[in-house]
Scaffold this active site. Structure first.
Site, short mmCIF file in Angstrom:
data_model
loop_
_atom_site.label_atom_id
_atom_site.label_comp_id
_atom_site.label_asym_id
_atom_site.label_seq_id
_atom_site.Cartn_x
_atom_site.Cartn_y
_atom_site.Cartn_z
N LYS A 1 0.81 -1.22 0.00
CA LYS A 1 0.00 0.00 0.00
C LYS A 1 0.84 1.27 0.00
O LYS A 1 0.43 2.29 -0.53
CB LYS A 1 -0.95 -0.01 1.20
CG LYS A 1 -2.06 -1.05 1.12
CD LYS A 1 -3.06 -0.73 0.03
CE LYS A 1 -4.24 -1.70 0.04
NZ LYS A 1 -5.11 -1.51 -1.15
N GLU B 1 -9.87 5.74 2.85
CA GLU B 1 -10.64 4.62 3.38
C GLU B 1 -9.66 3.52 3.72
O GLU B 1 -8.55 3.48 3.19
CB GLU B 1 -11.64 4.12 2.33
CG GLU B 1 -11.10 3.11 1.31
CD GLU B 1 -10.04 3.66 0.35
OE1 GLU B 1 -9.92 4.89 0.24
OE2 GLU B 1 -9.33 2.84 -0.27
N SER C 1 1.56 -9.62 -0.85
CA SER C 1 1.29 -8.18 -0.77
C SER C 1 1.48 -7.59 0.62
O SER C 1 1.70 -6.40 0.77
CB SER C 1 -0.12 -7.89 -1.27
OG SER C 1 -1.04 -8.67 -0.55
#
Lengths: 394, 257
Positions: free
Chosen positions: A85, A107, A374
């Protein structure tokens, strides 16, 4: 004229109040994306701050244990803040700063995108507010405290299903209240144009690195690149570089919750139908009247009823495959990778690991699979323990 | 002349909004007839959506109650079709793109036309995406209302030039809901519309008191009120007809002083 189309998907379905700020964001992105000063600044942060390039790790024990294709793990879990991210947050927050914005909102589902946004906001001196479904603030309490520690305000969203989609709703509502000083750091390859493109571009470093690293290690392209898919940012980041390499199979692993035949799932390609929501035309889990379904997954990060428009198009054209993976399969993979390789993967990424475990044994030993890991699983340990009936608290 | 244009031809238009199906469709049906009798010029019928991103808490909750009571797009159309002869007001539908798209945009507009609904308002579909709606609207003679916002600036003229029905002027930043003060220069927005188009302008978002309505109507052609009405519906439930109608009458007389 509709912009940002991927086949029939994409577009800009947002209230008029947001159109100018979205256009402004698009202009800024086009201006800076090839600006040498901006890219140098971003590259420096990616390297010195995030710790890129992330490693491409040959999972030898896993490979031998499964007895089939050679398995590499792309270690986005080693990125600063523990997931991919950060790549997007660095890019978008840097852009926001260039645009003169002083505040960012975002969010978050699992809390990884919230933590990454709060982190970059702290670094760049931006005010930060995060919207997170109340249900998720409970599932991921540690990340809530982490965000607060980083100086962000966390709003627990109590509308609708109190999960990721409601957090997106609330972040969009907040953005319509305050656009002049605020940038909405959307965390996935979804939402209105230009977000799917911008987020993909900032995440495409993953695939570029995979290609270069594998070329160095093996002197060739992988046979399969796979990743978990909620909105789809880590998958898009891993896939994008390989779209033109037709020999490379691209596999997105969706959250099937209790199973694709059980209403409690979030497998959008398996169960969704075309719709227009959250700024984009794509596939959504919904009923015959277009009411968005209350989806479910053990993974807060994949617990989303839609999928990014570029994935929808990759599915339409057959360039990528999308497969459902259940909670149980993901939890087993979470445990398997921990024991086998000493790597605790995020429960999101565990969905991709699970599918790898399924297909690797059937592939020849000269085939190469790259699994995009991830995120790291520290945040999930307590929830998985509870899933297995062990009552531990964070 | 279109029913919408006609509705603006009798002085300032008062446009109440109701979420269909809150608390149930029978109440909505009675409310539509009674509001028409109380002087509503146009009535906006909200088709509830699970995730109404342009709405504040009042209408979000109304939508959820409506869906929980079993309301569907088909049931709403059937109800409107049945009571249409009893309603003098022009009718518009307000909903989000997804319920229209999934129902089938062509089929949706056909049903609007069959039910005597003259216009649609779709707050998450801006000018750039109107091709998603416009061809089907024209095919079935339903007018597509354009929205302009305090952030629209140079977009206002472009939007107004192609406007139909009425231009919905969003009074404030943010979502729907009662506000104590409206600081946007609505007069300036309306002037920009009028410089390129004769489409009437109605102001909505945040209006609840007769004073606010009067002020907004003075610089535009009409006033839209939603949350204030849905607050009454939430408070009185099936007994909301009388308080809502009193409110409609009060607002209607406030704007036509």
């Amino acid at each position: 004229m509709s912009k940002g189309k991927f086949g029939i998907h994409g577009g800009q379905f947002v209230p008029e109040t947001l159109m100018n700020v979205i256009n402004e964001f698009e202009e800024a992105y086009n201006k800076y994306k090839n600006d040498p000063e901006f890219t140098a600044e971003l590259d420096a942060l990616m390297c010195e701050y995030a710790g890129r390039p992330s490693r491409l790790y040959y999972a030898e024990k896993m490979t031998k244990d499964l007895g089939g294709a050679k398995i590499y793990l792309k270690r986005e879990d080693l990125n600063h803040t523990g997931s991919h991210k950060l790549n997007n947050c660095l890019g978008q927050c840097l852009l926001a700063k260039k645009m003169g914005k002083t505040r960012v909102i975002a969010e978050t589902g699992a809390g990884q995108h919230g933590v990454a946004t709060a982190t970059v906001a702290a670094l760049l001196g931006l005010e930060c507010e995060i919207f997170m479904g109340k249900e998720d603030t409970i599932r991921q309490a540690l990340n809530v405290y982490r965000m607060k520690l980083l100086g962000a305000k966390v709003n627990a969203v109590e509308t609708g299903t109190m999960t990721l989609k409601d957090a997106v709703n609330e972040a969009m509502r907040e953005w319509t209240c305050r656009v002049s000083d605020t940038h909405y750091v959307l965390g996935s390859v979804m939402g209105p144009h230009p977000f799917p493109t911008v987020v993909r571009d900032f995440q495409s470093v993953i695939g570029k690195e995979i290609k270069a690293q594998l070329m160095e290690k093996e002197g060739r392209l992988p046979d399969v690149v796979m990743a978990c898919v909620g909105g789809g940012s880590n998958a898009m980041g891993a896939f994008y570089e390989f779209i033109g390499d037709e020999s490379v199979r691209l596999i997105g692993c969706e959250a099937a919750g209790l199973g694709v035949d059980n209403p409690k799932n979030a497998a959008t390609i398996a169960n969704g139908t075309p719709g227009i929501f959250h700024g984009m035309k794509s596939y959504f889990c919904q009923n015959e009247y277009g009411q968005i379904a209350p989806v479910y997954s053990i993974s807060a990060g994949l617990d989303y009823p839609g999928i990014g428009p570029e994935h929808a198009n990759l599915s339409d054209t057959g360039r990528a495959e999308y497969v459902p993976v259940t909670d149980e399969e993901a939890v087993s993979a979470f445990e398997y990778l921990s024991r086998t390789e000493g790597i605790i993967p995020a429960i999101e990424s565990s969905h991709a690991v699970a599918h790898c475990i399924k297909i690797a044994p059937a592939l020849d030993r000269d085939k190469i699979i790259v699994v995009n890991l991830s995120g790291r699983g520290d945040k999930d340990v307590a929830a998985i323990a509870r899933y297995r009936g062990e009552d531990i608290y964070e | 002349m279109s029913k919408i244009k006609e509705a603006f031809g009798k002085g300032k238009a008062f446009i109440p909004f109701v979420t269909a199906g809150d608390p149930d469709l029978d109440t909505t049906a009675r409310l539509l007839v009674a509001m028409s009798e109380s002087g509503a010029d146009i009535i906006e019928i909200g088709i509830p959506f699970s995730d109404p991103i342009a709405e504040g808490v009042v209408i979000q909750e109304a939508d959820l109650r409506a869906l929980a009571s079993g309301t569907t797009t088909d049931k709403i159309f059937d109800m409107v079709e049945k009571i249409r002869p009893q309603i003098k007001s022009a009718l518009a539908v307000m909903t989000y793109m997804n319920p229209i798209f999934v129902y089938g945009t062509d089929r949706f507009m056909r049903r609007c036309s069959e039910c005597g609904i003259s216009a649609v308002i779709v707050p998450d579909t801006p000018f750039e995406e109107k091709q998603e709606l416009e061809p089907y609207c024209s095919k079935h003679g339903v007018e597509l209302v354009s929205l302009i916002a305090p952030t629209s600036h140079e977009r206002i003229k472009t939007i107004a030039k192609e406007s139909q029905g009425f231009v919905y002027c969003v009074s404030s930043m943010g979502v729907t809901g009662v506000r104590s003060e409206i600081t946007t220069d609505i007069g300036e927005m309306v002037e920009l519309v009028r410089s390129v188009s004769d489409t009437p302008c109605a102001v909505g978002f945040g209006i609840s008191t007769p004073e606010q309505a009067k002020k907004m109507a003075a610089v535009s052609d009409g006033v839209i009120v939603g949350s204030a009405i849905m607050k009454l519906v939430a408070k009185y439930g099936k007994d909301c007809i009388e308080p809502v109608c009193e409110y409609v009458k009060e607002m209607k007389s406030a704007i036509n002083f």
